[in-house]
Write a protein that holds these residues in place. Structure first.
Motif, PDB file in Angstrom:
ATOM      1  N   HIS A 127       0.876  -1.175   0.000  1.00  0.00           N
ATOM      2  CA  HIS A 127       0.000   0.000   0.000  1.00  0.00           C
ATOM      3  C   HIS A 127       0.907   1.216   0.000  1.00  0.00           C
ATOM      4  CE1 HIS A 127      -3.708   2.308   1.680  1.00  0.00           C
ATOM      5  NE2 HIS A 127      -3.560   2.446   0.369  1.00  0.00           N
ATOM      6  N   MET A 128       0.937   1.910  -1.129  1.00  0.00           N
ATOM      7  CA  MET A 128       1.829   3.053  -1.328  1.00  0.00           C
ATOM      8  C   MET A 128       1.154   4.359  -0.935  1.00  0.00           C
ATOM      9  SD  MET A 128       4.788   2.588  -3.049  1.00  0.00           S
ATOM     10  CE  MET A 128       5.585   1.449  -4.139  1.00  0.00           C
ATOM     11  N   HIS A 129       1.969   5.263  -0.455  1.00  0.00           N
ATOM     12  CA  HIS A 129       1.532   6.625  -0.167  1.00  0.00           C
ATOM     13  C   HIS A 129       1.221   7.322  -1.484  1.00  0.00           C
ATOM     14  CE1 HIS A 129       1.933  10.855   1.015  1.00  0.00           C
ATOM     15  NE2 HIS A 129       1.688  10.442   2.243  1.00  0.00           N
ATOM     16  N   ALA A 130       0.136   8.057  -1.524  1.00  0.00           N
ATOM     17  CA  ALA A 130      -0.209   8.808  -2.736  1.00  0.00           C
ATOM     18  C   ALA A 130       0.786   9.953  -2.928  1.00  0.00           C
ATOM     19  CB  ALA A 130      -1.627   9.352  -2.638  1.00  0.00           C
ATOM     20  N   TYR A 152       6.801  12.035  -3.436  1.00  0.00           N
ATOM     21  CA  TYR A 152       7.389  11.354  -4.600  1.00  0.00           C
ATOM     22  C   TYR A 152       8.724  10.706  -4.212  1.00  0.00           C
ATOM     23  CZ  TYR A 152       4.206  12.578  -8.355  1.00  0.00           C
ATOM     24  OH  TYR A 152       3.117  12.659  -9.174  1.00  0.00           O
ATOM     25  N   ALA A 153       9.528  11.414  -3.447  1.00  0.00           N
ATOM     26  CA  ALA A 153      10.817  10.863  -3.002  1.00  0.00           C
ATOM     27  C   ALA A 153      10.596   9.642  -2.113  1.00  0.00           C
ATOM     28  CB  ALA A 153      11.618  11.931  -2.266  1.00  0.00           C
ATOM     29  N   LEU A 154       9.603   9.720  -1.237  1.00  0.00           N
ATOM     30  CA  LEU A 154       9.276   8.581  -0.379  1.00  0.00           C
ATOM     31  C   LEU A 154       8.857   7.381  -1.220  1.00  0.00           C
ATOM     32  CD1 LEU A 154       8.676   7.268   2.385  1.00  0.00           C
ATOM     33  CD2 LEU A 154       6.399   8.288   2.240  1.00  0.00           C
ATOM     34  N   ASP A 164       6.697   6.192 -12.270  1.00  0.00           N
ATOM     35  CA  ASP A 164       7.222   5.435 -11.127  1.00  0.00           C
ATOM     36  C   ASP A 164       6.994   3.943 -11.288  1.00  0.00           C
ATOM     37  OD1 ASP A 164       8.270   7.512  -9.660  1.00  0.00           O
ATOM     38  OD2 ASP A 164       6.489   7.768  -8.405  1.00  0.00           O
ATOM     39  N   LEU A 165       5.783   3.567 -11.638  1.00  0.00           N
ATOM     40  CA  LEU A 165       5.483   2.147 -11.786  1.00  0.00           C
ATOM     41  C   LEU A 165       6.199   1.563 -12.998  1.00  0.00           C
ATOM     42  CD1 LEU A 165       4.021  -0.152 -10.447  1.00  0.00           C
ATOM     43  CD2 LEU A 165       1.998   0.413 -11.797  1.00  0.00           C
ATOM     44  N   GLN A 166       6.287   2.323 -14.064  1.00  0.00           N
ATOM     45  CA  GLN A 166       7.013   1.854 -15.247  1.00  0.00           C
ATOM     46  C   GLN A 166       8.496   1.645 -14.930  1.00  0.00           C
ATOM     47  OE1 GLN A 166       5.755   0.959 -18.327  1.00  0.00           O
ATOM     48  NE2 GLN A 166       3.811   1.128 -17.238  1.00  0.00           N
TER      49      GLN A 166
END
Length: 195
Positions: free
Chosen positions: A122-125, A132-134, A167-169
């Protein structure tokens, strides 16, 4: 209360199936959630934004004998991630936790399919440059963990992004052992519940 949905389940014994569902911490419609999960007919189900009572209820309703829930209150609004499984859970551990982000590693064993690992995410939005860095850090941790696995591995959860996000790519590119596999159509949903 709705009738027991587990009586109608027929699992595909030739394939191991894994799914994911964000219950959304504001939802209290457990009967509807159980019906939606049962309709997918999967063997292993990752859940985000759940409480222990949610896991217990859903596990019973969808006829999954094994369940696990993190104990970190690190998903959205002090909720957790969990898993429902038709097969025994051998080991489960949280490998990363941060407010609103969590990764858990769950080792499951099946007589037919052998041992396999499922990572619950579960990722932070991504709201700002800091988030984004997190997320980049979380993707790095997940990539290193999955690349070190020697068993078949599933990565499932709520990434709070689309499959087209950079990010996912990049995660997919940096983690060649992970393949994006979606075999069913996506349900129509909204932040206000599934119509």
């Amino acid at each position: 209360e709705a009738s027991d949905v587990s009586d109608t389940l027929q699992f595909d014994s030739d394939h191991l199936t894994v799914g994911t569902f964000n219950k959304l911490y504001t939802s209290s419609n457990f009967a509807n959630d159980a019906s939606l999960i049962a309709a997918t007919k999967v063997d292993v189900f990752s859940l985000q934004e759940v409480q222990p009572r949610d896991i217990a209820y859903l596990s019973e309703r969808v006829n999954h004998d094994y369940s696990y829930i993190t104990e970190c209150d690190c998903s959205a609004n002090d909720t957790e991630v969990g898993i429902l499984s038709r097969y025994p859970i051998i080991n489960a551990q949280t490998i990363y936790e941060h407010p609103n982000s969590v990764i858990a590693r769950v080792l499951i064993s099946s007589d037919k399919f052998g041992e396999f690992v499922t990572y619950l995410v579960h990722m932070h939005a991504p709201y700002n440059s800091g988030s984004y860095a997190l997320r980049d850090d979380v993707y790095d941790i997940l990539s290193k963990a999955t690349e070190s696995e020697t068993l078949p591995t599933f990565v499932v959860g709520d990434f709070n992004t689309t499959i087209y996000s950079p990010d996912l790519q990049n995660f997919m590119k940096d983690t060649p052992s992970v393949q994006n596999v979606v075999s069913r159509s996506w349900p129509r949903c909204s932040w206000f519940g599934t119509p």
